[in-house]
Design an enzyme around this catalytic site. Structure first.
Site, PDB file in Angstrom:
ATOM      1  N   HIS A 191       0.823  -1.208   0.000  1.00 23.94           N
ATOM      2  CA  HIS A 191       0.000   0.000   0.000  1.00 23.94           C
ATOM      3  C   HIS A 191       0.857   1.257   0.000  1.00 23.94           C
ATOM      4  CE1 HIS A 191      -3.854  -2.070   1.716  1.00 23.94           C
ATOM      5  NE2 HIS A 191      -3.519  -2.510   0.518  1.00 23.94           N
ATOM      6  N   GLU A 207       0.893   3.923   1.877  1.00 26.20           N
ATOM      7  CA  GLU A 207       1.433   4.391   3.154  1.00 26.20           C
ATOM      8  C   GLU A 207       2.690   3.616   3.536  1.00 26.20           C
ATOM      9  OE1 GLU A 207      -3.117   4.727   3.246  1.00 26.20           O
ATOM     10  OE2 GLU A 207      -1.662   3.223   2.621  1.00 26.20           O
ATOM     11  N   CYS A 215      -5.366   1.202   6.033  1.00 27.54           N
ATOM     12  CA  CYS A 215      -5.831  -0.100   6.526  1.00 27.54           C
ATOM     13  C   CYS A 215      -5.123  -0.447   7.834  1.00 27.54           C
ATOM     14  CB  CYS A 215      -5.561  -1.189   5.482  1.00 27.54           C
ATOM     15  SG  CYS A 215      -3.810  -1.618   5.327  1.00 27.54           S
ATOM     16  N   CYS A 272      -1.190  -0.979   7.352  1.00 25.33           N
ATOM     17  CA  CYS A 272      -0.460   0.282   7.201  1.00 25.33           C
ATOM     18  C   CYS A 272      -0.497   1.086   8.491  1.00 25.33           C
ATOM     19  CB  CYS A 272      -1.025   1.092   6.038  1.00 25.33           C
ATOM     20  SG  CYS A 272      -0.619   0.373   4.435  1.00 25.33           S
TER      21      CYS A 272
END
Length: 165
Positions: free
Chosen positions: A78, A80, A104, A107
């Protein structure tokens, strides 16, 4: 002559960098970017959702439905996490992260562990999913400030026309 008054705010600038970073994603359905900023308003990391370095974008699936191993989910990093991993080599304690989507749970763990103290996001469209409820609970418990950005503008137009500068 006086200075311009229609310039973008710091929040709009850094969220713009996050959104522009998301344009690098090869994901056909979701392009997310993230931008990490230190206490001096300097960018110290950017990332977007994509496969790990050294893995061909053509070698793994991009589907978001079907058997788990035939979807993108076990393979994609992801935005991040990529921004944290791609930082310029400094301690991220006290930094802020700008991201298009609320992070999420996975992350969020990395955000907490890295010492980031504020998450600024545009969309919280998955707020009712358990992984995002867990993310919010962890971030709040860890004392990470959460702020949904309400931009004062709807878009920023960029041009690569050298005559427009």
């Amino acid at each position: 002559m006086s200075k311009r008054t229609d310039y973008i705010s710091w929040d709009e600038y850094f969220m713009g960098v996050a959104l522009l970073s998301g344009k690098r994603s090869k994901d056909p359905s979701t392009q997310v970017g993230a931008c990490i900023v230190n206490e001096q308003n300097k960018i110290v990391g950017v990332g977007y959702n994509g496969l790990p370095i050294g893995i061909s974008d053509d070698a793994f699936p991009w589907q978001n439905e079907g058997a788990f191993l035939e979807t993108k989910y076990p393979y994609v990093c992801h935005a991040e996490l990529n921004a944290i991993l791609n930082n310029i080599g400094i301690n991220l304690g006290g930094c802020k992260i700008y991201t298009a989507l609320f992070p999420c749970n996975e992350c969020s763990k990395a955000i907490i562990q890295s010492g980031i103290k504020e998450v600024i996001y545009l969309s919280d469209k998955y707020a009712t999913r358990e992984s995002f409820i867990a993310a919010k609970k962890m971030l709040e418990t860890a004392g990470v400030a959460l702020r949904q950005m309400k931009p004062g503008i709807t878009d920023v137009v960029l041009s690569f026309d050298a005559h427009a500068v």
